[in-house]
Structure formats: structure tokens, C-alpha cells
Design an enzyme around this catalytic site. Sequence first.
Site, PDB file in Angstrom:
ATOM      1  N   GLY A 202      48.874  65.928  59.963  1.00  0.00           N
ATOM      2  CA  GLY A 202      48.515  66.325  58.602  1.00  0.00           C
ATOM      3  C   GLY A 202      49.612  65.988  57.618  1.00  0.00           C
ATOM      4  CG  ASN A 203      48.987  65.104  53.812  1.00  0.00           C
ATOM      5  OD1 ASN A 203      48.795  65.987  52.992  1.00  0.00           O
ATOM      6  ND2 ASN A 203      48.078  64.191  54.119  1.00  0.00           N
TER       7      ASN A 203
END
Length: 408
Positions: A202-203
Amino acid sequence: MKRIVLGVSAGIAAYKSVLLLRLLREAGHHVDVIPTRNVANFVGNATWEALSGNPVTSNVFDAVDSVNHVRLGQQADLVMVVPATADVMAKAAAGIADDLLTGTLLATRAPVVMAPAMHTEMWQHQATVANVQTLRDRGVRVIEPASGRLTGKDSGPGRLPEPDEIFAAIQDLLADPVLAGTKVLITAGGTREPLDPVRFLGNRSSGRQGVALAQAARDAGAEVTLIATHLEVPAPHGVRLVHASSALELREAVFDCAEGQDVLIMNAAVADFRPARIENSKIKKRDEHSAPVIELVRNPDILAELVGARSRNPELPPFIVGFAAETGDEQGTVLEYGRAKLNRKGCEMLVVNEVGASLTFGQETNSIQVLFAGRADSVQASGSKLEVARVVIEQISNATKSHAAVTK
Ligand code: CTP
């Protein structure tokens, strides 16, 4: 002329609301004042009625035939609470509706502005801080209180800003809807690239900026479709919501929704790479020391692909806005990288912001530069994510008008 509900809760600063009411009326707006019951200890209903020219009550059971607790909120173009006490904000955050004002706050779909006023201790109490955050996350504009003399001898943050300052702070909400009749598609949040049934790459994107853009576009009268990837804040009401998780899902959702839209704002933080394989079962530790090597493959560049697809499909949005999360280095500044990206992506407008562990991602505030294809100038803005979003929407409104004039 706008229809404004002016809620007044029981603080000594209620007297300043009388002056605000005057300013709103002098500007030609219809104002329904809804005081909470205890406001009568500070300012009486006769004052509100005389200055608004409308009947005033705090009671849900007055004028029951006109269902005021729903009607006033439904008809309003703007609902304000000035002053907003800690108590009324707590009730609004919890969804309590035990009088005409809190009922109106629950029933309305109009933009809501609150101007808190209270003692510094109450303003800084964790409960109030959390309630203000909840309200802001839902799109309520909570005006920062001023610092200065409070009711007694004490002073500090918690003072109601002056009526003309509050009046100035809502002017954009009283302006004509600049995007009325415009269809705007917005992507928000960060994609999640699955590794196995429980893990993903993810980020740091919280989705706050994308949600703020959706609010600002909605407030400007646009018909908004929001494609939400992973969001840490709730999506605003009054927009069509579509969910997507990974970059591939987002790509599909964007292409599904894009035809017939006037504007696309690609705000989502899209992962450039995804795991080459998604394991069907959880990746296990095979022995004491080894760790898996994860092979990544490139994700499609959705923005660039959509820009390219326009030459084959005239139904795709004529105005596309990209976002660039940039960091400067020895080779170039954030702005230089932004200009290069605008050319590379081929979109009409690029909003550049500087990112880093403590900048932009998950933060309440943002600082941006807006760049335009074929123009050397740029527009700078900073402030809360909603303030920044309003500038972006205003720039889109200006630019789409001149863009339409050129392409006609
Ligand atoms: N974007 C996209 N598809 C991707 C990556 C990015 O549509 N696979 C969009 C983003 O939504 C944003 C813009 O492209 O509007 C720029 O994103 P950014 O990550 O800053 O740029 P990249 O193209 O990934 O370039 P780089 O990471 O090399 O700077």
C-alpha cells in the site's frame, strides 16, 4: 439570494451573531435563525425575529405542521452555527438531534460552517479536539477560533472571530455554483496491491485531499462521481460513490465511469508496481531464516492511458487533471519535475505537491502549485486540504471555460 440557517448556541459570543445576521441580511440573503434554548439567557428571540424578518423558535414542537426540523435543513443552501459551543459540536459529532438546531444539522445536505467559541481549556480538551476532527472529516467547515480576551480576565484561543471575518470566510459558499451542470469524476485514496489473501502493498495516502476535492466540486454545483480506493476518512454525502482497491480495479472503474464526464481528476495515489503473482494462500515462513523474494511488475499508467484513449473516443473527459507527488533533489526542483510530468502525461492541468514522511500524506494541510498545459504561469495555494481543494476547483472552472472556448 441564498437561504441560510443561522444556528446560535448558548455562549456569551451570541451577541456577535446579531451583527453577523445583519451582514447576511444586508447582502440580500434569507436567514432563518435557530437558537438553542439557553441562548435566551444572552439574546432574546425578539432580536432574532426583528433582524431576520422570520419567526424564530428553538422548539421542534412549534409549527409542527411545517415539519421545521427537517424542512429548514432541507431548504437551506448553507447552515451556520455561530457561536458553536463544545456541547453543540459534541452533539453534532454524535448525531444527537434533541432540539431544532441539532435536528436541522442532521437533516441538511447543505454545506455546514461552525464557528466555535469557548474557554481555551474546553477548546483544547481531547473530547472537543476529537469532535472537531470528526466534523471536519465529514466536511463541516470549522472556523479556527481567534486568540484573545475571553469572557473573564483570561485570554487564549477560543474567542469567536469578529462577524466580518466570519462573513468573509463563507463568501465562497455564497458565490454562484461555478461548476453547475458539470460532471466531475474524481479518484481518491491509495491503491492496495494484493500479495496473498491477507497482505498487500500500500501507500501512505489517506484520501483526505481527494475527499476534499469531491466536497469542493459538489459545493461548486458539480455532479460528482468519486472512485474511492483505500480512504481513512469518510466519503462526503451528495456524491456518487464507486469502490476500487487495486490499480487494476481502479483502471477498470475509471474506464467504466469516464465516458460522458466533463472533468477527470486523478488524485488517487496509484501503485506503479504490483506483485507479479497473488498467492491463493497466505505466504508462510518456510524455515527459520529465509524470506520470500517478491517479484513486481509494472501497473498501467491510468492517467496517461486515458489521455491517449481520447483520440479514439470523443466521449472521454476533455479536461483531465493529474496530481504529482514529488520530492526535489540535486537534479531538479519539485516544480521542474512537475512540468516534466505534465508534458509526459499529456493532461490539461497538473497539481504538484511536495511529499515526504511528514509532508502531505495523512496531514491536515497541504501546499500545492497548479500547472497548466501550454501556459508558463502557475498558481500557488496552501492551507487546509479543503481550502486547497477549493482553489483547484476554481482553477478547473476558469480553465475549462477557456479550454471550451479554444476547442469550439
Ligand atoms: N497515476 C496513474 N496511474 C499510475 C500512476 C500514477 O494514473 N500507475 C496518476 C496519479 O493518479 C497522478 C499522476 O498519475 O494523477 C501522477 O502520479 P505520480 O505517482 O506522481 O507519478 P508517476 O507517473 O507514478 O511518476 P513517478 O512515480 O515516476 O514520479
